[in-house]
Design an enzyme around this catalytic site. Structure first.
Site, short mmCIF file in Angstrom:
data_model
loop_
_atom_site.label_atom_id
_atom_site.label_comp_id
_atom_site.label_asym_id
_atom_site.label_seq_id
_atom_site.Cartn_x
_atom_site.Cartn_y
_atom_site.Cartn_z
N CYS A 1 -3.98 -2.68 1.40
CA CYS A 1 -3.50 -3.83 0.34
C CYS A 1 -3.93 -5.06 0.69
O CYS A 1 -3.87 -6.02 0.01
CB CYS A 1 -1.90 -3.72 0.13
SG CYS A 1 -1.10 -3.92 1.79
N ASP B 1 -2.53 -6.78 3.11
CA ASP B 1 -1.62 -7.74 3.68
C ASP B 1 -1.35 -7.81 5.13
O ASP B 1 -1.83 -6.73 5.73
CB ASP B 1 -0.27 -7.17 3.08
CG ASP B 1 0.01 -7.12 1.40
OD1 ASP B 1 -0.68 -7.87 0.94
OD2 ASP B 1 0.86 -6.68 0.90
N CYS C 1 2.90 -8.73 -0.19
CA CYS C 1 3.77 -8.50 -1.16
C CYS C 1 5.17 -8.62 -0.88
O CYS C 1 5.61 -9.28 0.53
CB CYS C 1 3.67 -7.08 -1.48
SG CYS C 1 4.63 -5.89 -0.30
N CYS D 1 5.53 -0.95 3.58
CA CYS D 1 5.41 -2.37 3.81
C CYS D 1 6.32 -2.43 4.98
O CYS D 1 6.18 -3.48 5.54
CB CYS D 1 5.83 -3.14 2.48
SG CYS D 1 5.26 -2.53 0.87
FE1 FES Z 1 0.99 -4.37 1.24
FE2 FES Z 1 3.35 -4.36 0.73
S1 FES Z 1 1.83 -3.75 -0.41
S2 FES Z 1 2.56 -4.53 2.61
#
Ligand code: FES
Length: 147
Positions: free
Chosen positions: A38, A40, A63, A107
């Site tokens: 993602c 992140d 997120c 996450c």
């Molecule tokens: Fe990437 Fe939540 S979608 S950490």
């Protein structure tokens, strides 16, 4: 078609009012972990004195669930000994948040791994060994595969 996810009130509270956002100057340990899927990234700073986490701060580029889990993780870790901090799992963080939707469980792994990475950095800087602490991962995909 996008799916609407249900979040607990605690998740929404920690997302809207995250605790302990920021950096710690000259932190005892800093840990950064990402999720390549993602994109992140979470960074956790720890101030450790006499084997106790006196303060914790975070910066999360991610997120809402990642923000909420980092906020809760810092709340849980402050005041804990290094050994107790190591025992804080993503499950404990999720429980404290009254759960996360299944697709968002990964996450919370960022929070657990960022804590471990910060503890590892602390151990390296102080030339100590924290029993049970494994070398940190850069990407949580490396751990989620195992679990
Ligand atoms: Fe990437 Fe939540 S979608 S950490």
């Amino acid at each position: 078609m996008s799916q609407v996810l249900e979040y607990s009130e605690k998740v929404m509270d920690h997302f809207n009012n995250p605790r302990n956002v920021g950096e710690i100057e000259n932190a005892s340990g800093v840990g950064t972990v990402g999720n390549a899927k993602c994109g992140d990234i979470m960074r956790i700073y720890l101030d450790i004195q006499d084997n106790v986490v006196k303060d914790a701060k975070f910066k999360t580029f991610g997120c809402g669930a990642a923000v909420a889990t980092s906020s809760m993780a810092t709340e849980l870790i402050i005041g804990k000994t290094v050994e107790e901090a190591l025992q804080i799992t993503n499950k404990a963080v999720m429980e404290a948040l009254d759960g996360l939707p299944p697709v968002k469980v990964h996450c919370s792994l960022l929070a657990e791994e960022a804590i471990h990475a910060a503890l590892w950095d602390y151990a390296q800087k102080n030339h100590i060994v924290i029993p049970g602490l494994k070398p940190p991962v850069k990407d949580i995909e490396e751990v989620s595969e195992e679990k």
